[in-house]
Enzyme design. Sequence first.
Site, mmCIF file in Angstrom:
data_model
loop_
_atom_site.group_PDB
_atom_site.id
_atom_site.type_symbol
_atom_site.label_atom_id
_atom_site.label_comp_id
_atom_site.label_asym_id
_atom_site.label_seq_id
_atom_site.Cartn_x
_atom_site.Cartn_y
_atom_site.Cartn_z
ATOM 1 N N PHE A 295 -22.226 62.094 0.645
ATOM 2 C CA PHE A 295 -22.117 63.469 1.132
ATOM 3 C C PHE A 295 -22.878 64.463 0.258
ATOM 4 O O PHE A 295 -23.227 65.558 0.705
ATOM 5 C CB PHE A 295 -20.639 63.872 1.242
ATOM 6 C CG PHE A 295 -19.991 64.293 -0.043
ATOM 7 C CD1 PHE A 295 -19.935 65.635 -0.415
ATOM 8 C CD2 PHE A 295 -19.408 63.358 -0.895
ATOM 9 C CE1 PHE A 295 -19.323 66.029 -1.596
ATOM 10 C CE2 PHE A 295 -18.795 63.743 -2.075
ATOM 11 C CZ PHE A 295 -18.757 65.081 -2.430
ATOM 12 N N LYS A 296 -23.159 64.083 -0.986
ATOM 13 C CA LYS A 296 -23.872 65.001 -1.874
ATOM 14 C C LYS A 296 -25.260 65.368 -1.328
ATOM 15 O O LYS A 296 -25.806 66.423 -1.672
ATOM 16 C CB LYS A 296 -24.011 64.385 -3.271
ATOM 17 C CG LYS A 296 -22.696 63.961 -3.921
ATOM 18 C CD LYS A 296 -21.840 65.141 -4.317
ATOM 19 C CE LYS A 296 -20.499 64.722 -4.895
ATOM 20 N NZ LYS A 296 -20.548 64.150 -6.211
ATOM 21 N N ASP A 297 -25.838 64.498 -0.489
ATOM 22 C CA ASP A 297 -27.151 64.805 0.096
ATOM 23 C C ASP A 297 -27.114 66.071 0.944
ATOM 24 O O ASP A 297 -28.129 66.756 1.080
ATOM 25 C CB ASP A 297 -27.633 63.645 0.978
ATOM 26 C CG ASP A 297 -27.992 62.406 0.192
ATOM 27 O OD1 ASP A 297 -28.559 62.540 -0.905
ATOM 28 O OD2 ASP A 297 -27.719 61.289 0.682
#
Length: 475
Positions: free
Chosen positions: A116-118
């Site tokens: 999810f950091k993307d």
Amino acid sequence: MLYLSTRGHPDRKHFCDILLEGLAPDGGLYLPEHYPQVDGAMLTRLRTAYHEQGYAELAFQLLSLYIDDIPVADLKALCAKTYTAEVFGTGEIVPLRHLEDSLWLEALSNGPTLAFKDMAMQLLGNLFEYELARRGEQLNILGATSGDTGSAAEYAMRGKAGVRVFMTSPHGRMSAFQQAQMFSLQDENIHNIAIEGVFDDCQDIVKAVSNDHAFKHKYKIGTVNSINWARLLAQVVYYFAGYIQATEENHEKVSFTVPSGNFGNVCAGHVARSMGLPIDKLVVATNENDVLDEFFRTGVYRVRGSADTHETSSPSMDISKASNFERFVFDLLGRDGARVQALFGDALAREGRFDLSADPAFADAAARYGFVSGKSTHADRLATIRDTFQRFGMTIDTHTADGVKVARAHTTPGVPMLVLETALPIKFAETIEEALGHAPDRPAKFAGIEDLPKRVQVMPADADVVKAYIARHCD
């Protein structure tokens, strides 16, 4: 829109200044002076924007509420460049997947590094490159990762003009896949530093360097951790996208469960709710490192030392000092910067804890801000992974399993519960095999990644050693 420090520093700054700065001069975190309010008419416009023009347009409209020092056309182009089906594998960007009854997963792991950091880091990379070019400057990014921030940052910044990345991580405490994603990168502007300690040691180094103002100024040090407001702001967008997909009318409410270690992801939900998004509950799901669950149950925030930080099968949440928690406490205490300084700057440094249980504001965490919490263990996540596969034919990662387990204890009939997916299962293959007896699917582009040559420096948990390394590569 101007930004202030959670610890009361008198300066007010514009978005692009805090984009490149990271921590405030007094060690606090930046927040906007106020949260723009989204009424019914605007929510309808946002709903139409997402359905008719897509996620990039939704992002543009929300970011425009907070960013007034980037020309409108440029900001729109940056969002369009970031949120594409080519980068995120689907035009929906963050599609919902139904599990059972009112329980859904919001898929956030379709980006380049499968986490999810993307969602935020891809935008941050483009914002950095844009603003540095506009100023004719360079930036040396110092970050800390417990697993996913590092690879997301490095993949977003590799090859970017004017940017170097120095990423610290806890030596030997990430999964083999997570380590390979980072350490196999050979780009000259990417530097991996494995710290002999836990994630909190890495985070402490980042803060210590950021608070050395002379060093920070000389070497143009910036951050990509969620202490950087721009990253947290980008995460607000997918709360709106999830809500829009789960509802048809603006009076409907939705709850979110968020696997959480550093409180950044769920803090974005707090911002969305504060803007007026009809969120019922924000459920904080922790693993055995349950500092946040302990606070929301008792009012006591008690950080743990390295020796008491458990090494778990959801390693990205092996965190005992939740940096973004300061932002929420600032709001909880009526934005009293002096009091936040006394708690986070003084009491934590002196005693390693503070207690708000007797403060009338503590009840507001649930009653006014919607926060509840729960904890998941290794046995819980194995059982949840197994159950989800057997009943729904779906393989979920260990952190998402923590979220699903905790979410089930907090569902309300008629209110969709959206669990924010954390990563694809391949990043934690060993535990998936333990649960299911077979390895998860591996995207073709990551075949054999663990066998690639590694480029990493192992260092003690010492900010001065890290500063010396940065200086050698920047002078």
